[in-house]
Design a protein around this motif. Sequence first.
Motif, PDB file in Angstrom:
ATOM      1  N   LEU A   1     -25.839 -34.096 -14.156  1.00 50.33           N
ATOM      2  CA  LEU A   1     -25.729 -32.726 -13.665  1.00 50.33           C
ATOM      3  C   LEU A   1     -26.989 -32.378 -12.903  1.00 50.33           C
ATOM      4  O   LEU A   1     -28.109 -32.562 -13.412  1.00 50.33           O
ATOM      5  N   ASP A   2     -26.818 -31.902 -11.695  1.00 47.44           N
ATOM      6  CA  ASP A   2     -27.938 -31.444 -10.867  1.00 47.44           C
ATOM      7  C   ASP A   2     -27.673 -29.979 -10.537  1.00 47.44           C
ATOM      8  O   ASP A   2     -26.901 -29.677  -9.624  1.00 47.44           O
ATOM      9  N   THR A   3     -28.290 -29.082 -11.275  1.00 46.12           N
ATOM     10  CA  THR A   3     -28.016 -27.663 -11.075  1.00 46.12           C
ATOM     11  C   THR A   3     -28.607 -27.150  -9.765  1.00 46.12           C
ATOM     12  O   THR A   3     -28.109 -26.168  -9.217  1.00 46.12           O
ATOM     13  N   SER A   4     -29.632 -27.819  -9.255  1.00 44.90           N
ATOM     14  CA  SER A   4     -30.203 -27.372  -7.982  1.00 44.90           C
ATOM     15  C   SER A   4     -29.244 -27.640  -6.834  1.00 44.90           C
ATOM     16  O   SER A   4     -29.206 -26.892  -5.856  1.00 44.90           O
ATOM     17  N   LYS A   5     -28.455 -28.701  -6.957  1.00 42.64           N
ATOM     18  CA  LYS A   5     -27.470 -29.032  -5.934  1.00 42.64           C
ATOM     19  C   LYS A   5     -26.077 -28.562  -6.325  1.00 42.64           C
ATOM     20  O   LYS A   5     -25.125 -28.757  -5.562  1.00 42.64           O
ATOM     21  N   LYS A   6     -25.954 -27.989  -7.509  1.00 40.41           N
ATOM     22  CA  LYS A   6     -24.659 -27.536  -8.017  1.00 40.41           C
ATOM     23  C   LYS A   6     -23.653 -28.685  -7.935  1.00 40.41           C
ATOM     24  O   LYS A   6     -22.583 -28.563  -7.308  1.00 40.41           O
ATOM     25  N   SER A   7     -24.016 -29.787  -8.538  1.00 45.51           N
ATOM     26  CA  SER A   7     -23.128 -30.940  -8.499  1.00 45.51           C
ATOM     27  C   SER A   7     -23.243 -31.756  -9.777  1.00 45.51           C
ATOM     28  O   SER A   7     -24.265 -31.711 -10.478  1.00 45.51           O
ATOM     29  N   SER A   8     -22.186 -32.502 -10.051  1.00 50.49           N
ATOM     30  CA  SER A   8     -22.134 -33.379 -11.213  1.00 50.49           C
ATOM     31  C   SER A   8     -21.420 -34.656 -10.807  1.00 50.49           C
ATOM     32  O   SER A   8     -20.620 -34.660  -9.860  1.00 50.49           O
TER      33      SER A   8
END
Lengths: 112, 111
Positions: free
Chosen positions: B65-72
């Motif tokens: 999960l990369d919350t800075s990129k809003k992606s998983s």
Amino acid sequence: DAGITQSPRHKVTETGTPVTLRCHQTENHRYMYWYRQDPGHGLRLIHYSYGVKDTDKGEVSDGYSVSRSKTEDFLLTLESATSSQTSVYFCAISTGGQETQYFGPGTRLLVL
Amino acid sequence: SQQGEEDPQALSIQEGENATMNCSYKTSINNLQWYRQNSGRGLVHLILIRSNEREKHSGRLRVTLDTSKKSSSLLITASRAADTASYFCATAVGSARQLTFGSGTQLTVLP
């Protein structure tokens, strides 16, 4: 299946007729949900319930109503079915302490 | 409107290979979940990752999960024919017990 059953499993009906789908759970979970699944749209929330007689609308609630008079049963009603409501309907439950959802087997509804 | 969007829409690999599916979302989340759906069946929960976690493992599954990129991303290692299914990401926002599902990735594992 976390003790979730849906009935009927398949239904064919005509435009304009009322339809009621039933979701039954055996484990007294508080949260219950109705989704519809259509190609290209994933699952979309129709209505949900957070307790007996406590329900709220989801993303695609127009044309649908729900009732929950007992913990174990969550009913979804199409007051006057339309062809756009042809879909697969899934019921789900969520336990009080968990955030994951457990799904029933689904009901395939065809509105002619 | 859909919160999560999976990429690719369809993926076909050979048995033994790894499969990677991606999910992008639009708003801040409380957690992100992955579900599997076999043809004609209901969804089955696979794994949940919270917004303060970066990576999680469960058997042959690895979720990032990369919350800075809003992606998983969901990685299935050493895939098997039985992994053939549709995979959906779902996001939970705030304290609400509602999930918003993406449109899914159809994975086919060829024997």
